[in-house]
Write an enzyme that holds these catalytic residues in place. Structure first.
Site, PDB file in Angstrom:
ATOM      1  N   ASP A 177      -1.290   0.101   6.798  1.00 19.98           N
ATOM      2  CA  ASP A 177      -0.020   0.682   6.340  1.00 19.98           C
ATOM      3  C   ASP A 177      -0.124   0.875   4.827  1.00 19.98           C
ATOM      4  O   ASP A 177       0.050  -0.075   4.083  1.00 19.98           O
ATOM      5  CB  ASP A 177       1.128  -0.263   6.714  1.00 19.98           C
ATOM      6  N   GLU A 207       6.201   3.713  -1.943  1.00 19.68           N
ATOM      7  CA  GLU A 207       6.973   3.891  -0.711  1.00 19.68           C
ATOM      8  C   GLU A 207       7.585   2.579  -0.255  1.00 19.68           C
ATOM      9  O   GLU A 207       8.731   2.520   0.181  1.00 19.68           O
ATOM     10  CB  GLU A 207       6.069   4.461   0.398  1.00 19.68           C
ATOM     11  N   GLU A 208       6.798   1.523  -0.382  1.00 18.56           N
ATOM     12  CA  GLU A 208       7.225   0.229   0.174  1.00 18.56           C
ATOM     13  C   GLU A 208       8.417  -0.382  -0.552  1.00 18.56           C
ATOM     14  O   GLU A 208       9.006  -1.336  -0.077  1.00 18.56           O
ATOM     15  CB  GLU A 208       6.047  -0.771   0.139  1.00 18.56           C
ATOM     16  N   ASP A 230       2.324   8.098   8.629  1.00 22.53           N
ATOM     17  CA  ASP A 230       2.467   6.664   8.365  1.00 22.53           C
ATOM     18  C   ASP A 230       2.028   5.886   9.598  1.00 22.53           C
ATOM     19  O   ASP A 230       1.417   6.453  10.523  1.00 22.53           O
ATOM     20  CB  ASP A 230       3.934   6.363   7.987  1.00 22.53           C
TER      21      ASP A 230
END
Ligand SMILES: [Zn+2]
Length: 348
Positions: A177, A207-208, A230
């Site tokens: 991921d 993104e996280e 993703d």
């Protein structure tokens, strides 16, 4: 899979993506007409349309987004005995962190272990509790004075975890991921032949921690359609009820119908589904109640963008070792390649 191995093993947490950014820049340079890096650190590979579709004067812009950041930690303090305390960057499941080797990216990279109180000295009540992040620390095995020569608050920390194939079908690594999404994006560009759209392949940052890279890049690109690449949850494991299974490992690439940020555009979903059916690409659909992707940011940019997410089903997401099936990766590349070759025909 050499590129995927390199992507997974290169460190880069949200906000500190420089090292993985360099690997991606190098790879995109081989396949794109032009590569740019914006102020936040997003790497944007541009491929201009090979032909202009009939009855149109300018080609559509298609944005692909795969996030390059991985979850990790930031050193918050060094205590009097030389132990490092840390803040999370993104959401690891804390119960998986105990006794893991890590790398502290200080003045130089140094190894460490995530320590906790040994079971022998835990009180009865403490044994029953699920560990919390605040109970954990990093032990680099050095005295405070030595630590301070190499490490300071703000340095980032990643897992020390090799990429490993368990057999000829299964991959395990940290940061699948979303390095597997970055891999799908780059391999798709390699395989692509004829296309009548301008492609913006964006390896996004942060993104996280809230889809930050995709937010700014979609504003500057103004795409006509966006696809996030993703991972999604493969929950086909013991203890999961049948109705809780989001996707299955080896069940094919996953076309997202909805997650907690985004309801996918129905026309884009149908377009992807029809391509998968026509070219016999193994796929599944997913509805994910917790979590989202860069598609959420792309969808809300400017006056709105039709989006969908295409994912590689992954077990143990946001733990210290994630697992994917090679065929799901290959099917994701096949679906995205055909999508880009045909997307100029899409009515969205
Ligand atoms: Zn992700």
């Amino acid at each position: 899979m050499d590129l995927l191995k390199r992507l997974c093993e290169t460190p880069g947490i949200s906000g500190y993506e420089e090292r993985v950014q360099e690997v991606i820049r190098e790879e995109l340079t081989k396949v794109a007409d032009e590569v740019k890096i914006d102020k936040l650190g997003n790497v944007i590979g541009i491929k201009k349309a090979k032909k202009i579709p009939a009855n149109s004067s300018i080609p559509k812009k298609v944005m692909l987004a795969a996030h390059m950041d991985e979850i990790g930690f930031m050193v918050s303090s060094v205590d009097k005995d030389g132990f490092l305390h840390f803040a999370p960057v993104g959401g690891f499941d804390p119960k998986t962190l105990i006794a893991q080797r890590v790398v502290v990216h200080g003045r130089e990279d140094i190894g460490g272990v995530i320590g906790s109180k040994p079971i022998h000295i835990l009180e009865e009540e403490e044994r029953k509790k699920v560990p919390q992040l605040r109970d954990l620390f990093i032990d680099v095995g050095l005295k405070k004075e030595e630590v301070l020569k190499m490490v300071k608050p703000g340095d980032f920390v990643t897992l020390d975890r090799n990429f490993k194939e368990l057999n000829n079908k299964i991959i395990t690594a940290k940061a699948l991921d979303d390095r597997v999404g970055v891999y799908v994006m780059i391999e798709t560009l390699k395989q692509l032949k004829e296309y009548a759209v301008d492609i913006y392949a964006v390896a996004t940052v942060q993104e996280e921690v809230g889809l930050r890279g995709a937010t700014v890049s979609s504003f500057s690109i103004e795409p006509n359609v966006g696809i996030a690449l993703d991972v999604t949850i493969a929950s086909d494991i013991p203890g999961t009820k049948e109705e809780e299974v989001v996707t299955t490992l080896g069940g094919g690439t996953a076309i997202s119908l909805m997650d907690s940020h985004t309801i996918s555009n129905r026309k884009v979903v149908d377009f992807l589904r029809n391509i998968a059916e026509e070219y016999k690409i193994k796929y599944q659909t997913d509805v994910l109640l917790g979590g989202g992707t860069d598609a959420g940011a792309i969808q809300r940019s400017k006056s709105g963008v039709p989006v969908c997410t295409v994912s590689v089903p992954t077990r143990y997401v946001h733990s210290v070792v994630e697992m994917c099936h090679k065929e799901d990766v290959e099917n994701s590349i096949a679906l995205m390649t055909k999508f880009l070759e045909k997307v100029h025909q899409g009515e969205f």
